[in-house]
Design a protein around this motif. Structure first.
Motif, PDB file in Angstrom:
ATOM      1  N   GLN A 542       0.493  -1.509   0.138  1.00 33.22           N
ATOM      2  CA  GLN A 542      -0.190   0.298   0.196  1.00 33.22           C
ATOM      3  C   GLN A 542       1.000   1.031   0.399  1.00 33.22           C
ATOM      4  OE1 GLN A 542      -2.655  -0.407   2.942  1.00 33.22           O
ATOM      5  NE2 GLN A 542      -4.499  -0.758   2.138  1.00 33.22           N
ATOM      6  N   ALA A 543       0.440   2.239  -0.705  1.00 31.38           N
ATOM      7  CA  ALA A 543       1.590   3.834  -0.083  1.00 31.38           C
ATOM      8  C   ALA A 543       1.458   3.849   0.072  1.00 31.38           C
ATOM      9  CB  ALA A 543       0.131   4.737  -0.703  1.00 31.38           C
ATOM     10  N   GLY A 544       2.379   4.096   1.134  1.00 34.20           N
ATOM     11  CA  GLY A 544       2.764   4.623   2.193  1.00 34.20           C
ATOM     12  C   GLY A 544       4.090   4.082   3.140  1.00 34.20           C
ATOM     13  N   MET A 545       4.235   2.385   2.916  1.00 31.18           N
ATOM     14  CA  MET A 545       4.680   1.137   3.459  1.00 31.18           C
ATOM     15  C   MET A 545       5.537   0.983   1.931  1.00 31.18           C
ATOM     16  SD  MET A 545       2.333   0.496   5.564  1.00 31.18           S
ATOM     17  CE  MET A 545       2.968  -1.372   5.689  1.00 31.18           C
ATOM     18  N   LEU A 546       6.749   0.100   2.415  1.00 29.20           N
ATOM     19  CA  LEU A 546       8.098   0.054   1.823  1.00 29.20           C
ATOM     20  C   LEU A 546       8.099  -1.746   2.703  1.00 29.20           C
ATOM     21  CD1 LEU A 546      11.020   0.644   1.061  1.00 29.20           C
ATOM     22  CD2 LEU A 546      11.716   0.626   3.486  1.00 29.20           C
ATOM     23  N   ASP A 565       1.121   8.279   8.605  1.00 27.84           N
ATOM     24  CA  ASP A 565       0.655   7.744   9.734  1.00 27.84           C
ATOM     25  C   ASP A 565      -1.205   7.280  10.495  1.00 27.84           C
ATOM     26  OD1 ASP A 565       2.510  10.598  10.654  1.00 27.84           O
ATOM     27  OD2 ASP A 565       1.148  11.629   8.898  1.00 27.84           O
ATOM     28  N   ARG A 566      -1.160   6.253   9.268  1.00 31.86           N
ATOM     29  CA  ARG A 566      -2.320   5.261   8.719  1.00 31.86           C
ATOM     30  C   ARG A 566      -1.482   4.125   9.099  1.00 31.86           C
ATOM     31  NH1 ARG A 566      -6.443   8.472   5.194  1.00 31.86           N
ATOM     32  NH2 ARG A 566      -6.709  10.656   5.754  1.00 31.86           N
ATOM     33  N   PRO A 567      -2.313   3.198   9.390  1.00 29.05           N
ATOM     34  CA  PRO A 567      -2.026   1.398   9.365  1.00 29.05           C
ATOM     35  C   PRO A 567      -1.641   1.081   7.826  1.00 29.05           C
ATOM     36  CG  PRO A 567      -3.633   2.146  11.436  1.00 29.05           C
ATOM     37  CD  PRO A 567      -3.681   3.674  10.432  1.00 29.05           C
ATOM     38  N   ASP A 591       0.526  -8.294   8.772  1.00 30.99           N
ATOM     39  CA  ASP A 591       0.263  -8.031   7.101  1.00 30.99           C
ATOM     40  C   ASP A 591       0.086  -6.485   7.457  1.00 30.99           C
ATOM     41  OD1 ASP A 591      -0.223 -10.665   5.887  1.00 30.99           O
ATOM     42  OD2 ASP A 591      -1.781 -11.013   6.618  1.00 30.99           O
ATOM     43  N   GLU A 592      -0.492  -5.973   9.101  1.00 25.18           N
ATOM     44  CA  GLU A 592      -0.655  -4.195   8.667  1.00 25.18           C
ATOM     45  C   GLU A 592       0.495  -4.192   9.948  1.00 25.18           C
ATOM     46  OE1 GLU A 592      -4.701  -2.974   9.147  1.00 25.18           O
ATOM     47  OE2 GLU A 592      -4.830  -2.477  11.250  1.00 25.18           O
ATOM     48  N   LEU A 593       0.719  -2.545   9.599  1.00 24.59           N
ATOM     49  CA  LEU A 593       1.845  -2.543   9.942  1.00 24.59           C
ATOM     50  C   LEU A 593       1.146  -0.729  10.866  1.00 24.59           C
ATOM     51  CD1 LEU A 593       5.358  -2.542   8.706  1.00 24.59           C
ATOM     52  CD2 LEU A 593       4.058  -4.039  10.771  1.00 24.59           C
ATOM     53  N   ALA A 594       1.749  -0.684  12.652  1.00 26.76           N
ATOM     54  CA  ALA A 594       0.411   0.879  12.701  1.00 26.76           C
ATOM     55  C   ALA A 594       1.623   1.717  12.128  1.00 26.76           C
ATOM     56  CB  ALA A 594       1.125   0.256  14.252  1.00 26.76           C
ATOM     57  N   PRO A 595       1.166   3.354  12.208  1.00 29.68           N
ATOM     58  CA  PRO A 595       2.411   4.272  11.951  1.00 29.68           C
ATOM     59  C   PRO A 595       3.218   3.777  12.240  1.00 29.68           C
ATOM     60  CG  PRO A 595      -0.056   4.598  12.252  1.00 29.68           C
ATOM     61  CD  PRO A 595      -0.178   3.701  12.675  1.00 29.68           C
TER      62      PRO A 595
END
Length: 605
Positions: A542-546, A565-567, A591-595
């Motif tokens: 997703q956008a913002g994810m590396l 700044d979003r999950p 699978d999901e990371l906090a900001p």
């Protein structure tokens, strides 16, 4: 090395060399003159000249510590350009130094493999309150305990005045005497080796400083007036005496002072038409002269070239690694949103450029650069090993070239810096820290000099004009607030604050750095093979994810980071978590990371 009686000396072509106890050969290239004298302990003696412009004299009954200089036909006294030490400043006599006086306690040190490198850049004058080689020695155990494996000294060649960054040196063989005696520098290197720390030295072969360079007075052919650098007339590297001056300098530091490597400043300004070019000849000379040692040669080069860093049979046959400004610039834009100056090349798609740096080395590999007026910049670099790139979030340039020298600790939130530091220290590239970064130093690192008169005015006013194109400094009063480089307060405020690491925030940051470097030592370093190309893969997210993976020596290293700044969600990663930023202890990669959270995992075959 050449053994002659009681002396083992490096065979420099330039300067003063003991050939046996009491006998010293003095040599200088001065093709502009037919007569030259040596002033030794106050007495002038004519020197003999050969057809190529070399002047030479063998003096007897000479002891270490004797002052000497060369006297031109018009009476001008000049220091030895290859002086090992100065009696006073750059305008005075040189001192004869016995290079064998220091007794090494770690004479058999052979260095460490480059795959183990964690570099720490420091400036001797501001690393401690005293600003000396001796004081720096007392701080080496801190660095070794932190997990640093190599210190890199900013340039120490004698420059005008007492304080400066070192890039305006004019006597590149002489350790700056405000820092101490040459034997104090040897003791620093010796003590570092005792602690299993490598020591690299930043050297400047692209120009001489504006005050105290007397070479034009007797060797005008040393310079190429037809070509200019950002700092004045270019150097005529094609001339053999000039070439030898710099090759000998590299060998001198590596051999006589036992440095483990050199960092060559701004090599894009080192240009000559001879084959092999000076840079390659220098690298070959270093490796052939010092077989059996780990010699690490590092470049700084805004061209993003790859040919100097090719590997041969798993080894660096020329240069070991390159300072990767692209990584810094992309990370800085992500963290701060700045887009002035060279940051304009990274302001758009910063995350994609950061991912490309991590997986292929350079962000710009031949693409047009907006900052370079649309001209192509760089070469393909994915075929180089990950260890060919030195990444950093801060260094002397990137902090000190800011108008007010702010560090990242004042520009971004601590959680953002924690995530980016995790990425820096646990990627398979070679990481570098800047002094004080380990406790989030908040004192600035400013540009400082020690010039006087018209030169001081020119430096101060020129620096303020340089920032006039930035929106924040277009008003005259804002430019006047930029610290004067020549003010003592500018230098004093740049000294790092060692007491800060005892504060609660400093302790937290130190513990993070120690934990990251221990994780690197245990899990990352064993996977690195210096001669093996190991490009990474960018994983769709997703956008913002590396999300990046590297296949390294029968294992896959995975970094997943949320830089927003979003999950955020990204493709699940198999393997065991070896580090997670923040306070969350994870058994598997989520699978999901906090900001602003990063997870590093390792999957072994």
């Amino acid at each position: 090395m050449v053994e002659t009686g009681d002396f083992t000396v490096f065979p420099k072509r330039w300067g003063a060399e003991f050939v046996r106890a009491g006998d010293v050969r003095f040599r200088i290239w001065a093709p502009d003159h037919t007569r030259l004298s040596l002033r030794l302990s106050g007495e002038d003696t004519p020197m003999s000249r050969d057809e190529d412009g070399w002047f030479e004299l063998l003096a007897s009954g000479v002891e270490a510590g004797a002052p000497y200089a060369f006297v031109l036909p018009d009476g001008l006294m000049v220091p030895d350009p290859a002086s090992r030490a100065q009696e006073g400043d750059v305008h005075g006599p040189s001192l004869l130094v016995d290079p064998t006086a220091y007794r090494w306690t770690n004479a058999n040190w052979r260095g460490r493999p480059w795959t183990e490198a964690v570099v720490y850049e420091l400036h001797i004058g501001t690393f401690t309150e005293e600003g000396t080689f001796a004081a720096a020695i007392e701080r080496l155990p801190h660095l070794a305990g932190l997990g640093v494996t190599a210190i890199e000294l900013m340039p120490i060649g004698q420059f005008s005045g007492n304080r400066g960054w070192g890039y305006d040196g004019v006597l590149p063989y002489a350790p700056h005497n405000a820092y101490g005696h040459p034997d104090d520098l040897k003791r620093l290197v010796d003590t570092a080796h005792q602690l299993n720390l490598m020591v690299l030295l930043d050297v400047v072969y692209n120009h001489f400083g504006p005050d105290g360079n007397y070479l034009p007075a007797y060797a005008s052919a040393f310079f190429d007036e037809a070509r200019h650098t950002p700092w004045g007339a270019a150097i005529a590297y094609g001339k053999q005496p000039v070439r030898q001056f710099f090759i000998d300098n590299a060998l001198y530091w590596l051999d006589e002072f036992n440095f483990d490597g050199l960092r060559l400043d701004a090599i894009d300004q080192i240009k000559d038409d001879r084959q092999p070019e000076l840079l390659i000849e220098l690298a070959r000379a270093a490796r052939e002269t010092l077989p059996g040692r780990h010699i690490h040669l590092v470049t700084e080069d805004n061209r993003n070239v790859a040919y100097l860093h090719e590997r041969s049979q798993g080894q660096a046959s020329q240069y070991t690694a390159e300072w990767n400004d692209d990584f810094h610039n992309a990370a800085h834009c992500l963290l701060t949103g700045e887009r002035d100056g060279y940051y304009e090349d990274f302001a758009d798609d910063s995350l994609a450029k950061l991912a490309r740096c991590m997986t292929e080395g350079f962000a710009y590999q031949g693409e047009p650069s907006p900052h370079a007026d649309g001209n192509a910049r760089g070469e393909p670099s994915a075929h180089l090993p990950t260890t060919a790139f030195i990444d950093f979030l801060q260094n002397h340039d990137q902090v000190g070239n800011r108008a007010t020298g702010e560090r990242l600790s004042l520009l971004v939130e601590s959680r953002q810096l924690e995530v980016m530091t995790t990425i820096l220290l646990l990627s398979p590239h070679i990481p570098m820290l800047f002094m004080g970064e380990e406790w989030d130093e908040t004192r600035p690192f400013l540009f400082f000099t020690d010039y006087h008169g018209d030169l001081a005015d020119a430096v101060r006013d020129g620096r303020r004009r340089e920032f006039a194109k930035f929106p924040a400094f277009q008003a005259e009063d804002s430019r006047e607030a930029i610290p004067d480089p020549n003010a003592m307060s500018t230098f004093a405020s740049s000294k790092i604050d060692w007491s800060a690491m005892e504060r609660s925030s400093g302790k937290v940051r130190l513990e993070l750095i120690r934990a990251l470097l221990e994780t690197r030592r245990q899990h990352i370093v064993p996977l690195l093979e210096d001669g093996v190309a190991s490009p990474g893969t960018v994983i769709e997210a997703q956008a913002g994810m590396l999300a990046v993976d590297w296949s390294l020596n029968n294992a896959v290293l995975r970094i997943r980071a949320n830089l927003g700044d979003r999950p955020g969600r990204c493709a699940g990663a198999r393997g065991s978590v070896i580090f997670s930023s923040g306070e969350i202890d994870l058994a598997a990669v989520p699978d999901e990371l906090a900001p602003w959270h990063a997870v590093v995992a390792l999957e072994r075959s």
